[in-house]
Design an enzyme around this catalytic site. Structure first.
Site: not given
Length: 315
Positions: A8, A213
């Site tokens: 999955k 940042y």
């Protein structure tokens, strides 16, 4: 017990279109995915004798041609039998996790009819298998045995953690997932993925200058900083900012400095004699679960977050 394979979430982020056929070639015949659309994607890639089981069961309006729904409720059972009479199906029971599957009373009400229709197998799922001493494991084992006593079809309880609890948990089929991909709780698993990032640019940074940042990191010394070509848009968790995570040039660690941004990460490469073209984030020195610890998560999330922008090489 025969070994199924859980593929999955695009084979835990590694590419189900390549992983599922490789596992079939290794002898796997039973596959598990979460959603029918995942099953439809790999059905054409596998021979007819591969059984693809859908853990979400028979959802309304789904195309289940060539797939085996794992039915989780009486409503799903009756929907499936009306719309797919004679087609293969399986049953999931809730042995105590309270997530998916029929509870004892629900199962008792339809058990005779369900068994008369001959499910491919009956399964349940353990909540605490990665904690071997947790009392929930023995309680769920006892509940599963009680609910399936006398059922003459294959049974399945154990995923990776359950397999490691020992033969009492194995029954007829086991369902390894993260253990196939090098993750805990299978501590002895061989890592199967390396993630290396390209160095776009390097620069000299003077002592006291900021990087990234928010100016969250300032150089304590004259430094050399490399910028690599991936970020949180590629599944590299932003929580790795200022976490102690590192990239590696061979066995040499290079700390991540500043914030992980959308497409870029900055790395202190001052101590390298020569900066290579690539630096590795996932590697033997920093496997998925070590990276997960640094980000405050689990190896599953590290793998399944891997984005689509990477160039992938299969060996």
């Amino acid at each position: 017990a025969r070994a199924a394979a859980v593929v999955k979430a695009d084979a835990y982020g590694l590419g189900a279109d390549r992983v599922a056929p490789a596992l079939y070639a290794a002898g796997v015949r039973d596959f598990f995915v979460a959603l029918a659309r995942e099953g439809r994607a790999i059905r054409p890639l596998l021979p007819p004798d591969a059984r693809i089981n859908i853990l979400s069961g028979h959802m309304e309006g789904e195309d289940l041609a060539g797939l085996v729904p794992v039915l989780n409720s009486p409503a799903q059972f009756f929907r499936d039998r009306v719309l797919r009479p004679g087609k293969p199906f399986a049953i999931q029971l809730d042995s105590g996790m309270n997530r998916l599957g029929m509870e004892a009373a629900e199962w008792g009400a339809i058990r005779a009819e369900a068994m008369a229709a001959r499910p491919e197998f009956i399964m349940s799922h353990l909540a605490c298998a990665d904690e071997p001493d947790h009392p929930a494991n023995a309680a769920q084992l006892a509940a599963f045995r009680a609910m399936t006593e006398g059922c003459d079809v294959p049974r399945s309880l154990a995923a990776t953690g359950g397999i490691l609890l020992g033969p009492d948990y194995h029954f007829d089929m086991v369902r390894p997932g993260v253990g196939l991909y090098g993750g805990l709780p299978f501590a002895e698993a061989r890592p199967v993925v390396t993630l290396s990032l390209r160095v776009i640019q390097t620069r000299a940074v003077a002592a006291g200058e900021m990087v990234g940042y928010g100016a969250t990191w300032h150089a304590a010394r004259a430094s050399r900083i490399a910028t690599v070509d991936a970020g949180y848009a590629d599944g590299i968790l932003r929580a790795l900012s200022s976490s102690g995570a590192q990239l590696y040039a061979g066995e040499t660690a290079c700390p991540i400095v500043g914030r992980v941004s959308m497409d870029l990460i900055t790395v202190d490469v001052t101590d390298l004699a020569e900066v290579p073209d690539r630096l590795a984030l996932i590697c033997p020195a920093q496997p998925i679960d070590r990276l997960a610890d640094l980000a405050g998560t689990i190896g599953y999330e590290v793998l399944t977050s891997l984005g689509l922008r990477y160039a992938r090489t299969y060996l």
